[in-house]
Design a protein around this motif. Structure first.
Motif, short mmCIF file in Angstrom:
data_model
loop_
_atom_site.label_atom_id
_atom_site.label_comp_id
_atom_site.label_asym_id
_atom_site.label_seq_id
_atom_site.Cartn_x
_atom_site.Cartn_y
_atom_site.Cartn_z
N ALA A 1 -68.77 7.09 -12.99
CA ALA A 1 -68.10 8.35 -13.33
C ALA A 1 -69.05 9.53 -13.16
N ASN A 2 -70.31 9.33 -13.54
CA ASN A 2 -71.29 10.41 -13.40
C ASN A 2 -71.52 10.78 -11.94
N GLN A 3 -71.65 9.75 -11.08
CA GLN A 3 -71.93 10.08 -9.69
C GLN A 3 -70.72 10.71 -9.01
N ASP B 1 -79.05 26.17 -6.95
CA ASP B 1 -79.79 25.52 -8.03
C ASP B 1 -78.94 24.47 -8.73
N VAL B 2 -77.65 24.73 -8.87
CA VAL B 2 -76.73 23.76 -9.48
C VAL B 2 -76.58 22.55 -8.56
N ALA B 3 -76.45 22.79 -7.26
CA ALA B 3 -76.30 21.70 -6.31
C ALA B 3 -77.54 20.79 -6.31
N ALA B 4 -78.72 21.37 -6.41
CA ALA B 4 -79.94 20.56 -6.43
C ALA B 4 -79.98 19.66 -7.66
N GLN B 5 -79.57 20.19 -8.81
CA GLN B 5 -79.52 19.38 -10.02
C GLN B 5 -78.50 18.25 -9.87
N ALA B 6 -77.34 18.56 -9.27
CA ALA B 6 -76.31 17.55 -9.08
C ALA B 6 -76.79 16.46 -8.13
N GLN B 7 -77.55 16.83 -7.10
CA GLN B 7 -78.07 15.81 -6.19
C GLN B 7 -79.04 14.88 -6.90
N PHE B 8 -79.87 15.44 -7.78
CA PHE B 8 -80.77 14.59 -8.56
C PHE B 8 -79.98 13.64 -9.45
N LEU B 9 -78.98 14.16 -10.17
CA LEU B 9 -78.23 13.30 -11.10
C LEU B 9 -77.36 12.29 -10.37
N ARG B 10 -76.87 12.64 -9.18
CA ARG B 10 -76.14 11.63 -8.41
C ARG B 10 -77.10 10.52 -7.97
N PRO C 1 -93.64 23.44 -14.17
CA PRO C 1 -94.96 22.91 -14.50
C PRO C 1 -94.94 22.08 -15.78
N ALA C 2 -95.98 21.31 -15.97
CA ALA C 2 -96.15 20.55 -17.21
C ALA C 2 -96.15 21.48 -18.40
N GLN C 3 -95.70 20.97 -19.54
CA GLN C 3 -95.65 21.68 -20.83
C GLN C 3 -94.66 22.84 -20.83
N SER C 4 -93.75 22.86 -19.86
CA SER C 4 -92.71 23.89 -19.82
C SER C 4 -91.62 23.57 -20.83
N ASP C 5 -90.87 24.61 -21.20
CA ASP C 5 -89.71 24.43 -22.08
C ASP C 5 -88.48 23.96 -21.32
N ASP C 6 -88.58 23.84 -20.00
CA ASP C 6 -87.40 23.57 -19.18
C ASP C 6 -87.35 22.15 -18.63
N LEU C 7 -88.09 21.23 -19.22
CA LEU C 7 -88.15 19.87 -18.70
C LEU C 7 -86.98 19.01 -19.13
N ASP C 8 -86.01 19.61 -19.83
CA ASP C 8 -84.77 18.89 -20.11
C ASP C 8 -83.82 18.94 -18.91
N ARG C 9 -84.21 19.65 -17.88
CA ARG C 9 -83.51 19.64 -16.60
C ARG C 9 -84.48 19.13 -15.53
N ALA C 10 -83.93 18.58 -14.47
CA ALA C 10 -84.75 17.98 -13.44
C ALA C 10 -85.59 19.03 -12.72
N SER C 11 -86.77 18.62 -12.32
CA SER C 11 -87.69 19.44 -11.55
C SER C 11 -88.08 18.66 -10.29
#
Length: 544
Positions: free
Chosen positions: A115-117, A133-142, A196-206
């Motif tokens: 279902a996720n993919q 940027d949304v498409a890149a995140q979706a490609q990672f999660l797929r 980068p490491a220690q960022s607040d945004d690592l709850d999303r893919a990098s």
């Protein structure tokens, strides 16, 4: 919360559910669909949020995906304690490799990740017109979702959202599946931020997260391309060099090994964390093994998950001594490595009013140790805790029934060594911060790629061991490297994957059925029956 009860469905009902299930990748009408079929999503950013929420909840669960990757190994098992954790043999069958075709922990992940993919594919459909940027995140999660399906089941149903919804999904296997996932990851690496490491945004893919997943796929490529035929294959030198290059690129973004092992699992910033999820929480990881009378948990634990003594014995230290002489904030126990943790004599009181950020609703404080908990457990003031029958609360190495015979049924409340990586004294029992990827995994993957290319990983492994307070090794064999991954990454969800790659998943361990030892069919889980009925392109995996 102490367990789950399986309701076995009849074959007819399974078929009905299968024909209507979201995992046959049929598309239902919503505000984003019209009768002619899928026409694009109206709000791709909200759909991405939904997708991350689904992934977070699934990765924070103690059952399903986590159970398949951990309970089916020598890392974790759940004995039946009286009437608790029986659940129609749910947990025992996983550990003993005696699962069948109707296990909820096998059916549910197949449903969830497919279902996720599909949702990721809908975000990526050109008619959705998702921002880059949304498409890149979706490609990672797929790619992540398809990776898990391939790893667990060997077959990935894929629906092309450009085709009519009446078309059944194609099925990707072997090299075709691997190449599809790698293509998504290359696109994700190009489009994701270099967080980068220690960022607040690592709850999303990098870029680092996508590179780690790509390295994981390449490290296992020879397994995935041959898993339906029962062969193991040989890793390609080019793939191993690419793994090394990918880890070097991750390190260039500032990710690095960090001293203070258990601090890595707190929610504060560190150089190890590459990706964590926030919609799941650490509650399952904390409460699933602790006793009902464990202190500082707002009602105690659920007294289920434990580890095998043979896995605990992989760690350096006296097997019969795992107690700090004071609070666990002090130096590690003499003669043992930091990662094994220990049981403190005294606890940590909390200040502030209940419900404030430094108290999190705990009235008294916590006296839960880190790592592996064995032997006598203690209250906040240092008094010895008791079980519900008034006997000393002493976690034992053995799993025995009321007659003292080895067994996974009729255990009492105290059998089994417990595991604690997310400590409730740090940030509370339900922190929205579950680690999925961290640098030590990438670091050990690089060491493994070096070994599989004919190099010597000893210096790399010893650098990590010294950092963790363990004695350096004279040389590192394949067996040593698997053991080191076990010591560093225990209960983080990689043990099954590692044991298969190192050829150890079929070996015997305590309580594993001797009939299932070295059964190659158990390296994959069966395709759920409803999906076989709904999609004729799927074939049941060999041996089922």
């Amino acid at each position: 919360m102490k367990g789950y009860h399986i309701k076995y469905l009849t074959f007819t009902l399974l078929a009905v559910i299968g024909l209507s299930s979201c995992t046959d990748l049929e598309i239902e009408e919503t505000d984003s669909f019209i009768s002619e079929g899928f026409q694009g999503l109206e709000d791709p950013s909200s759909a991405l949020d939904q997708l991350y929420n689904q992934v977070g909840g699934q990765l924070g669960d103690q059952a399903n995906t986590y159970a398949l990757n951990v309970v089916t190994t020598d890392e974790q098992l759940i004995p039946t304690r009286g009437a608790d954790w029986g659940d129609n043999g749910r947990w025992r069958k996983l550990h003993q490799h005696e699962w069948g075709l109707e296990e909820t922990d096998i059916i549910t992940p197949f449903d969830q990740w497919n279902a996720n993919q599909l949702l990721a594919s809908q975000i990526l459909d050109e008619r959705t017109a998702a921002p880059a940027d949304v498409a890149a995140q979706a490609q990672f999660l797929r790619a992540w979702s398809m990776f898990l399906i391939l790893d667990l089941y060997g077959q990935v149903p894929f629906r092309d959202t450009q085709l009519p919804s009446s078309e059944v999904p194609t099925v990707l296997t072997g090299a075709e599946a691997v190449n599809f996932i790698l293509s998504d990851l290359d696109a994700a690496i190009a489009g994701l931020p270099a967080t980068p490491a220690q960022s607040d945004d690592l709850d999303r893919a990098s870029k680092a997260a996508a590179r780690l997943l790509k390295a994981k796929v390449l490290l296992n490529r020879h397994i995935y391309e041959n898993q339906l035929t029962g062969g193991g294959g040989t890793p390609a030198a080019a793939d191993m060099q690419e793994v090394i290059n990918l880890v070097d690129a991750i390190e260039a973004d500032g990710f690095a090994l960090q001293a203070g092992y258990f601090e890595i699992f707190e929610s504060s910033a560190d150089t190890e964390t590459i990706w964590y999820v926030t919609s799941g929480n650490t509650g399952n990881r904390i409460f699933n093994g602790l006793h009902y009378n464990s202190t500082g948990l707002g009602g105690g634990g659920w007294n289920g998950f434990s580890t095998l003594a043979e896995f605990y014995d992989l760690f350096e230290g006296d097997p019969n001594q795992n107690r700090y002489e004071s609070d666990l904030e002090s130096a590690q126990i003499d003669g043992q490595e930091e990662r094994r943790g220990g049981v403190p004599n005294i606890g940590v009181p909390f200040t502030g009013a209940p419900g404030t950020s430094d108290n999190n609703g705990r009235e008294d404080g916590s006296n839960v140790g880190n790592g592996f908990l064995i032997g006598q457990q203690y209250a906040l003031n240092g008094d010895a805790l008791e079980d519900r029958q008034g006997s000393p609360l002493v976690f034992s190495r053995e799993f025995v029934d009321v007659n003292g015979s080895p067994s996974l049924i009729n255990n009492d409340e105290k059998t089994g060594i417990r595991v604690m990586k997310y400590n409730p004294r740090f940030g509370g029992g339900f922190e929205p911060h579950v680690l999925v990827m961290r640098f030590a995994d990438a670091y050990l993957m690089k060491a493994e790629a070096m070994m599989r290319s004919g190099g010597d990983p000893t210096a790399m492994v010893n650098d990590l061991r010294v950092l963790r307070g363990a004695t350096p090794l004279g040389s590192v064999t394949e067996s040593d490297l698997l053991d080191e991954r076990g010591r560093e990454l225990y209960v983080e969800g990689w043990r099954r994957n590692d044991m298969i790659r190192f050829g150890q998943y079929g070996r015997q361990w305590e309580f594993k059925s001797s009939d299932e030892a070295n059964n190659p069919a158990r390296r994959l889980f069966p395709i759920p029956l409803p999906q076989l009925l709904a999609n004729p392109n799927l074939q049941q995996n060999p041996g089922y």
